[in-house]
Write a protein that holds these residues in place. Structure first.
Motif, PDB file in Angstrom:
ATOM      1  N   ALA A  23       3.915  -6.802 -10.945  1.00  0.00           N
ATOM      2  CA  ALA A  23       3.454  -6.593 -12.313  1.00  0.00           C
ATOM      3  C   ALA A  23       2.104  -5.897 -12.363  1.00  0.00           C
ATOM      4  O   ALA A  23       1.789  -5.183 -13.310  1.00  0.00           O
ATOM      5  N   SER A  24       1.287  -6.079 -11.326  1.00  0.00           N
ATOM      6  CA  SER A  24      -0.051  -5.487 -11.292  1.00  0.00           C
ATOM      7  C   SER A  24      -0.149  -4.302 -10.338  1.00  0.00           C
ATOM      8  O   SER A  24      -1.237  -3.784 -10.103  1.00  0.00           O
ATOM      9  N   HIS A  25       0.983  -3.865  -9.774  1.00  0.00           N
ATOM     10  CA  HIS A  25       0.986  -2.742  -8.834  1.00  0.00           C
ATOM     11  C   HIS A  25       2.124  -1.778  -9.186  1.00  0.00           C
ATOM     12  O   HIS A  25       3.028  -1.533  -8.390  1.00  0.00           O
ATOM     13  N   LYS A  26       2.070  -1.242 -10.393  1.00  0.00           N
ATOM     14  CA  LYS A  26       3.126  -0.331 -10.845  1.00  0.00           C
ATOM     15  C   LYS A  26       2.978   1.068 -10.251  1.00  0.00           C
ATOM     16  O   LYS A  26       3.956   1.787 -10.083  1.00  0.00           O
ATOM     17  N   ASN A  27       1.743   1.472  -9.952  1.00  0.00           N
ATOM     18  CA  ASN A  27       1.499   2.850  -9.513  1.00  0.00           C
ATOM     19  C   ASN A  27       1.364   2.941  -7.995  1.00  0.00           C
ATOM     20  O   ASN A  27       0.370   3.432  -7.472  1.00  0.00           O
ATOM     21  N   ILE A  28       2.367   2.440  -7.292  1.00  0.00           N
ATOM     22  CA  ILE A  28       2.301   2.459  -5.839  1.00  0.00           C
ATOM     23  C   ILE A  28       3.521   3.174  -5.261  1.00  0.00           C
ATOM     24  O   ILE A  28       4.532   3.368  -5.939  1.00  0.00           O
ATOM     25  N   GLU A  29       3.385   3.523  -4.000  1.00  0.00           N
ATOM     26  CA  GLU A  29       4.480   4.136  -3.245  1.00  0.00           C
ATOM     27  C   GLU A  29       4.649   3.343  -1.953  1.00  0.00           C
ATOM     28  O   GLU A  29       3.713   3.230  -1.159  1.00  0.00           O
ATOM     29  N   ILE A  30       5.821   2.768  -1.753  1.00  0.00           N
ATOM     30  CA  ILE A  30       6.085   1.982  -0.552  1.00  0.00           C
ATOM     31  C   ILE A  30       6.267   2.937   0.625  1.00  0.00           C
ATOM     32  O   ILE A  30       7.081   3.871   0.560  1.00  0.00           O
ATOM     33  N   THR A  31       5.517   2.703   1.700  1.00  0.00           N
ATOM     34  CA  THR A  31       5.566   3.616   2.853  1.00  0.00           C
ATOM     35  C   THR A  31       6.231   3.016   4.083  1.00  0.00           C
ATOM     36  O   THR A  31       6.769   3.749   4.926  1.00  0.00           O
ATOM     37  N   LYS A  32       6.214   1.673   4.203  1.00  0.00           N
ATOM     38  CA  LYS A  32       6.736   1.067   5.431  1.00  0.00           C
ATOM     39  C   LYS A  32       7.154  -0.382   5.164  1.00  0.00           C
ATOM     40  O   LYS A  32       6.482  -1.107   4.428  1.00  0.00           O
ATOM     41  N   LEU A  33       8.263  -0.801   5.771  1.00  0.00           N
ATOM     42  CA  LEU A  33       8.733  -2.183   5.716  1.00  0.00           C
ATOM     43  C   LEU A  33       8.999  -2.657   7.148  1.00  0.00           C
ATOM     44  O   LEU A  33       9.797  -2.039   7.863  1.00  0.00           O
ATOM     45  N   LEU A  34       8.340  -3.735   7.534  1.00  0.00           N
ATOM     46  CA  LEU A  34       8.507  -4.283   8.877  1.00  0.00           C
ATOM     47  C   LEU A  34       9.143  -5.667   8.782  1.00  0.00           C
ATOM     48  O   LEU A  34       8.688  -6.516   8.019  1.00  0.00           O
ATOM     49  N   GLY A  65      11.698  -0.980  -9.939  1.00  0.00           N
ATOM     50  CA  GLY A  65      11.213   0.330 -10.335  1.00  0.00           C
ATOM     51  C   GLY A  65      10.109   0.910  -9.474  1.00  0.00           C
ATOM     52  O   GLY A  65       9.529   1.944  -9.832  1.00  0.00           O
ATOM     53  N   LEU A  66       9.809   0.291  -8.348  1.00  0.00           N
ATOM     54  CA  LEU A  66       8.769   0.834  -7.474  1.00  0.00           C
ATOM     55  C   LEU A  66       9.289   2.056  -6.721  1.00  0.00           C
ATOM     56  O   LEU A  66      10.479   2.184  -6.436  1.00  0.00           O
ATOM     57  N   LYS A  67       8.376   2.953  -6.375  1.00  0.00           N
ATOM     58  CA  LYS A  67       8.748   4.189  -5.703  1.00  0.00           C
ATOM     59  C   LYS A  67       8.610   4.049  -4.193  1.00  0.00           C
ATOM     60  O   LYS A  67       7.784   3.286  -3.699  1.00  0.00           O
ATOM     61  N   PHE A  68       9.419   4.832  -3.473  1.00  0.00           N
ATOM     62  CA  PHE A  68       9.394   4.815  -2.017  1.00  0.00           C
ATOM     63  C   PHE A  68       9.027   6.208  -1.495  1.00  0.00           C
ATOM     64  O   PHE A  68       9.463   7.228  -2.048  1.00  0.00           O
ATOM     65  N   ASN A  69       8.243   6.226  -0.434  1.00  0.00           N
ATOM     66  CA  ASN A  69       7.958   7.484   0.243  1.00  0.00           C
ATOM     67  C   ASN A  69       9.247   8.056   0.811  1.00  0.00           C
ATOM     68  O   ASN A  69      10.113   7.315   1.281  1.00  0.00           O
ATOM     69  N   PHE A  96       3.987  -2.163   3.383  1.00  0.00           N
ATOM     70  CA  PHE A  96       2.859  -1.233   3.390  1.00  0.00           C
ATOM     71  C   PHE A  96       3.038  -0.262   2.227  1.00  0.00           C
ATOM     72  O   PHE A  96       4.159   0.171   1.931  1.00  0.00           O
ATOM     73  N   TYR A  97       1.925   0.117   1.580  1.00  0.00           N
ATOM     74  CA  TYR A  97       2.037   0.992   0.417  1.00  0.00           C
ATOM     75  C   TYR A  97       0.752   1.784   0.197  1.00  0.00           C
ATOM     76  O   TYR A  97      -0.316   1.432   0.700  1.00  0.00           O
ATOM     77  N   ASN A  98       0.885   2.860  -0.557  1.00  0.00           N
ATOM     78  CA  ASN A  98      -0.250   3.623  -1.063  1.00  0.00           C
ATOM     79  C   ASN A  98      -0.325   3.406  -2.563  1.00  0.00           C
ATOM     80  O   ASN A  98       0.711   3.290  -3.229  1.00  0.00           O
ATOM     81  N   GLU A  99      -1.534   3.372  -3.099  1.00  0.00           N
ATOM     82  CA  GLU A  99      -1.699   3.138  -4.532  1.00  0.00           C
ATOM     83  C   GLU A  99      -2.461   4.290  -5.161  1.00  0.00           C
ATOM     84  O   GLU A  99      -3.522   4.680  -4.682  1.00  0.00           O
ATOM     85  N   GLN A 100      -1.906   4.814  -6.250  1.00  0.00           N
ATOM     86  CA  GLN A 100      -2.580   5.869  -6.996  1.00  0.00           C
ATOM     87  C   GLN A 100      -3.548   5.236  -7.985  1.00  0.00           C
ATOM     88  O   GLN A 100      -3.183   4.279  -8.679  1.00  0.00           O
ATOM     89  N   GLN A 101      -4.748   5.731  -8.025  1.00  0.00           N
ATOM     90  CA  GLN A 101      -5.762   5.181  -8.911  1.00  0.00           C
ATOM     91  C   GLN A 101      -5.621   5.803 -10.303  1.00  0.00           C
ATOM     92  O   GLN A 101      -6.216   6.817 -10.623  1.00  0.00           O
ATOM     93  N   ILE A 102      -4.766   5.189 -11.101  1.00  0.00           N
ATOM     94  CA  ILE A 102      -4.529   5.653 -12.464  1.00  0.00           C
ATOM     95  C   ILE A 102      -5.050   4.607 -13.434  1.00  0.00           C
ATOM     96  O   ILE A 102      -4.713   3.423 -13.330  1.00  0.00           O
ATOM     97  N   LYS A 103      -5.853   5.024 -14.369  1.00  0.00           N
ATOM     98  CA  LYS A 103      -6.397   4.090 -15.344  1.00  0.00           C
ATOM     99  C   LYS A 103      -5.266   3.548 -16.206  1.00  0.00           C
ATOM    100  O   LYS A 103      -4.542   4.309 -16.862  1.00  0.00           O
ATOM    101  N   PRO A 104      -5.069   2.232 -16.223  1.00  0.00           N
ATOM    102  CA  PRO A 104      -3.956   1.668 -16.989  1.00  0.00           C
ATOM    103  C   PRO A 104      -4.157   1.821 -18.491  1.00  0.00           C
ATOM    104  O   PRO A 104      -5.288   1.834 -18.977  1.00  0.00           O
ATOM    105  N   ILE A 105      -3.065   1.956 -19.194  1.00  0.00           N
ATOM    106  CA  ILE A 105      -3.113   1.998 -20.655  1.00  0.00           C
ATOM    107  C   ILE A 105      -3.286   0.576 -21.175  1.00  0.00           C
ATOM    108  O   ILE A 105      -2.560  -0.340 -20.780  1.00  0.00           O
ATOM    109  N   GLU A 106      -4.242   0.387 -22.055  1.00  0.00           N
ATOM    110  CA  GLU A 106      -4.510  -0.953 -22.582  1.00  0.00           C
ATOM    111  C   GLU A 106      -3.330  -1.414 -23.433  1.00  0.00           C
ATOM    112  O   GLU A 106      -2.871  -0.713 -24.332  1.00  0.00           O
TER     113      GLU A 106
END
Length: 233
Positions: A23-34, A65-69, A96-106
């Motif tokens: 819920a608090s990590h919508k703007n991420i891209e999953i890069t690795k699953l171990l 709805g999360l994105k994958f590399n 493992f993931y990367n997160e884009q620093q996007i200002k959330p809409i209030e």
């Protein structure tokens, strides 16, 4: 995410935690699953179990709805890794993931709380529980996150969390309204909101929006609610 013994789907505690996290990590891209297993059973069996665990976590993240590399790595170690002495800690999938620093809409709720006055009561929208239970369902997580955001951004804010139920003519027999208010309180505590800023209370059916018994399910749903009272702001 952790798994019970010989299971390939995350345990209930991990499901609740990952729902809050997503819920608090919508703007991420999953890069690795171990994937990992405990030391019980054979090397081959555990590697296949670790692969199934990875796949179940991938499906769970995808459905949310999360994105994958495009070059997503999926590596199953089975039991071939430095194991913890606590076996339950070895049955896991690490994300493992990367997160884009996007200002959330209030959100409207966060804005409403920010502009509220002392003594005002605000209904928390889209808060749902399992029937006659204090266990919150996953689709309520965005509202919880909005409330958490408001508490974090307004350090002077103090609230009373108020639980209400519908339909019962006599009283809140199992005190479900208090338990549901406490669920919201406990969520904020887990996310490091100071307990001195919050109280919780169940009001049962003493403050219905519509007269009980309700005429229809819409009225029952509006009586069955969680609100916050602004104590300080």
């Amino acid at each position: 995410m952790f798994f019970d013994f010989n299971k390939d789907f995350p345990n209930q505690s991990s499901i609740l935690s990952i729902n809050e996290w997503m819920a608090s990590h919508k703007n991420i891209e999953i890069t690795k699953l171990l994937g990992y297993c405990d030391s019980i059973d054979t090397k081959n069996y555990n590697k296949k179990l670790a692969e199934r665990r990875i796949e179940s976590v991938r499906n769970l993240l995808e459905k949310s709805g999360l994105k994958f590399n495009k070059n997503l790595e999926k590596i199953a170690f089975g039991k071939d890794f430095k194991q913890s002495k606590i076996q339950a800690e070895n049955r896991k999938v690490t994300i493992f993931y990367n997160e884009q620093q996007i200002k959330p809409i209030e959100s409207e709720l966060t804005k409403q709380i920010r502009n509220s006055k002392v003594g005002e009561t605000i209904k928390l929208p889209n808060i749902y529980f399992f029937n006659n239970s204090d266990q919150i369902v996953a689709k309520s997580q965005p509202t919880l996150f909005d409330l958490l955001t408001a508490m974090e951004e307004n350090p002077e804010l103090k609230i009373e969390i108020q639980g209400h139920i519908c339909c019962q003519l006599v009283s809140d027999i199992n005190d479900v309204s208090t338990a549901r208010a406490k669920t919201i309180y406990s969520y904020l505590i887990r996310n490091k909101i100071d307990s001195k800023r919050m109280t919780f209370k169940g009001y049962g059916t003493s403050r219905p929006i519509h007269k009980i018994p309700e005429k229809n399910e819409t009225e029952a749903d509006e009586n069955r609610r969680v609100e916050i009272l602004i104590v300080e702001n």
